[in-house]
Scaffold this motif. Structure first.
Motif, short mmCIF file in Angstrom:
data_model
loop_
_atom_site.label_atom_id
_atom_site.label_comp_id
_atom_site.label_asym_id
_atom_site.label_seq_id
_atom_site.Cartn_x
_atom_site.Cartn_y
_atom_site.Cartn_z
N SER A 144 11.25 3.97 -0.39
CA SER A 144 10.19 4.24 -1.37
C SER A 144 10.17 3.10 -2.37
CB SER A 144 10.43 5.58 -2.07
OG SER A 144 11.67 5.57 -2.76
N ARG A 145 9.08 3.02 -3.09
CA ARG A 145 8.98 1.98 -4.12
C ARG A 145 8.46 2.58 -5.41
NH1 ARG A 145 5.61 -2.64 -1.74
NH2 ARG A 145 5.98 -3.55 -3.80
N ASP A 146 8.94 2.02 -6.50
CA ASP A 146 8.49 2.43 -7.83
C ASP A 146 7.98 1.15 -8.50
OD1 ASP A 146 8.14 3.16 -10.46
OD2 ASP A 146 9.90 4.45 -10.50
N ASN A 147 6.68 0.93 -8.41
CA ASN A 147 6.11 -0.31 -8.94
C ASN A 147 6.25 -0.41 -10.46
OD1 ASN A 147 5.39 -1.25 -6.39
ND2 ASN A 147 3.37 -0.29 -6.49
N ALA A 148 6.29 0.71 -11.13
CA ALA A 148 6.44 0.69 -12.59
C ALA A 148 7.82 0.18 -12.99
CB ALA A 148 6.21 2.08 -13.15
N LYS A 149 8.80 0.42 -12.12
CA LYS A 149 10.17 -0.01 -12.39
C LYS A 149 10.58 -1.24 -11.60
CE LYS A 149 11.81 4.60 -13.68
NZ LYS A 149 12.82 5.66 -13.41
N SER B 169 0.82 -1.22 0.00
CA SER B 169 0.00 0.00 0.00
C SER B 169 0.85 1.27 0.00
CB SER B 169 -0.90 0.02 1.23
OG SER B 169 -0.11 0.07 2.41
N GLY B 170 2.14 1.10 0.30
CA GLY B 170 3.02 2.27 0.39
C GLY B 170 3.29 2.71 1.82
#
Length: 122
Positions: free
Chosen positions: A70-75, A54-55
């Motif tokens: 942090s997370r970058d789901n696209a990458k 969920s972040g």
């Protein structure tokens, strides 16, 4: 199956900054809870920070206010920005992943990277 590869470690002076990256394989990365652990020589592995799918984020008291996950789901990546580094932050840093948040937080995640060395000189 998820494969994790950490990068970004190195040698930095106290007070400096580093950014670690954890690149993940797999098409369902956004469903995974992710965490960073570290292990210093002669010490047990310890939880540093984690981020839910969920972040929502959590931090060990020792790094609150200095580290940011942090997370970058696209990458398919998780980042760890480390500021105001201290010599006691010196350790091998590991990225971990699991579909179950409690499992990854206690260090029993199914997937682990190979680790990246962070050394902070005084």
């Amino acid at each position: 199956q998820v494969q994790l590869v950490e990068s970004g470690g190195g040698l930095v002076q106290a007070g400096g900054s580093l950014r670690l990256s954890c690149a993940a394989s797999g098409r369902t990365f956004s469903s995974y809870a992710m965490a960073w652990f570290r292990q210093a020589p002669g010490k047990d592995r310890e939880f540093v920070t984690g981020i839910m799918y969920s972040g929502r984020t959590y931090y060990a008291d020792s790094v609150k206010g200095r580290f940011t996950i942090s997370r970058d789901n696209a990458k398919n990546a998780v980042l760890l920005q480390m500021n105001s580094l201290k010599p006691e932050d010196t350790a091998v840093y590991y990225c971990a992943a699991d579909l179950d948040w409690p499992t990854v937080v206690v260090g029993r995640g199914n997937y682990w990277g190979q680790g990246t060395q962070v050394t902070v000189s005084s």
